[in-house]
Design a protein around this motif. Structure first.
Motif: not given
Ligand SMILES: Cc1cc2nc3c(=O)[nH]c(=O)nc-3n(C[C@H](O)[C@H](O)[C@H](O)COP(=O)(O)OP(=O)(O)OC[C@H]3O[C@@H](n4cnc5c(N)ncnc54)[C@H](O)[C@@H]3O)c2cc1C
Length: 320
Positions: A66, A153, A296
């Protein structure tokens, strides 16, 4: 803890000596947040030391996803590339060392390391990240980061259309995972691990979507080389799966925010303004340690960059 200059004098330490050795910034934590801050501060010609004890949160994972241009790199490769970028800026030093203490004085912060070395810095950036407590299931650590994950994710795509378990001690979090994962896989099994009974309303919602559930304690997980294959329940039932998602508990991996008196949010992150400034002068925070969710790599790196700009701006205004 805050010491004034006079208190500092009483401790038989020369303030003059401290000022001579003063760093512009110490960064604690060499994950994406700390590394990104180091790059920005190096480019801003700041004298920086980054301390890292090399225990990143995502060490268990094989691939990190990601981050645009870096999708699928290993965490180790990501760090190595970051070090390569930063090495060009020679005012930044790396130390593989654990920081054990931080004390704020009126105009600077004192940092002590596990080797007993003491450093003085005008600004301190906390980028120490989080640690996880996994659900209490025998052998779970053998699968975490390989076939059991916490973030759709990060790892949902690789597990798309596969039979997946959702293991959570909390119905609200289980419900959230079900809703979000539904677009990655329709073959879901919700496991409470015997910790609570699902509400009738949630069970009904699951049945409508053909999602199965099991409310018995999990006896063990079985598989090979980190690849989950089966979950065995106390009811002697067995589920065949190829992975799953869990909801670990998170806590700060260092106590510096607390000991320095930084304000915390309800979720336990250090509160900052848009430039990473905490409630305590000269102390900044970035990455998972401040923004617990969404967690993230790219967001942590962005936060590190933002805090570094805040730090350089504050230093520049103090100097001009
Ligand atoms: C299993 C797993 C998989 C993940 N996969 C992904 C993914 O695919 N994509 C994605 O975007 N995100 C992923 N994440 C989330 C991502 O890892 C974090 O959001 C990110 O690492 C946060 O960066 P950070 O710099 O804030 O903290 P960290 O990366 O945790 O770095 C903190 C650093 O501080 C150091 N440190 C702590 N205390 C001290 C101290 N006292 N002295 C010196 N050093 C100290 C630690 O050793 C560590 O190196 C994953 C997380 C986990 C747990």
């Amino acid at each position: 803890m805050i010491c004034s200059k006079s208190e500092y004098g009483r401790k038989n330490l020369s303030f003059r000596k401290v000022a001579d050795d003063m760093l512009d910034c110490i960064i604690i934590g060499g994950g994406p947040a700390g590394l990104s801050a180091a790059l920005v501060l190096g480019r801003a010609r700041r004298k920086v030391i980054l301390f890292d004890d090399e225990r990143p949160r995502n060490a268990v994972t094989r691939e990190s996803h990601g981050f645009i241009t870096r999708d699928g790199t290993t965490p180790a490769e990501f760090r190595q590339l970051a070090h390569q970028d930063i090495r060009k800026y020679t005012s930044v030093e790396f130390r593989t060392e654990r920081v054990t203490d931080t004390i704020r004085h009126t105009d600077f912060v004192e940092v002590t390391t596990s080797r007993g070395a003491v450093y003085h810095t005008r600004k301190l950036l906390l980028a120490t990240g989080l640690k996880e407590v996994l659900p209490d299931i025998p052998g779970i650590q053998d699968y975490y980061g390989r076939s059991l994950f916490s973030c759709p994710y990060c790892d949902g795509w690789e597990r798309r259309d596969q039979p997946l378990a959702i293991i959570s001690d909390d119905e609200v979090q289980a419900r959230h995972l079900v809703v979000v994962l539904w677009n990655w896989s329709r073959q879901l099994l919700v496991c409470t691990n015997g910790k609570y009974a699902l509400s009738l309303e949630f069970k009904e919602a699951l049945r409508r979507k053909n999602i199965t559930f099991n409310e018995h304690p999990i006896i063990n997980l079985a598989g090979h080389g980190g690849q989950l294959e089966r979950i065995r329940f106390s009811s002697h039932e067995e589920a065949i799966l190829s992975g799953g998602f869990i909801t670990p508990e998170w806590f700060q991996s260092s106590k510096f925010g607390e000991s320095l008196g930084c304000a915390k949010s309800q979720s336990g992150g250090i509160v900052t303004d848009e430039y990473g400034r905490t409630s305590i002068p000269h102390v900044y925070a970035a990455g998972d340690t401040s923004l617990i969710s969404p967690s993230q790599v790219i967001i942590a790196a962005g936060e590190g960059s933002r805090a570094a700009i805040g730090i350089n701006t504050d230093l520049a205004h103090e100097e001009f």
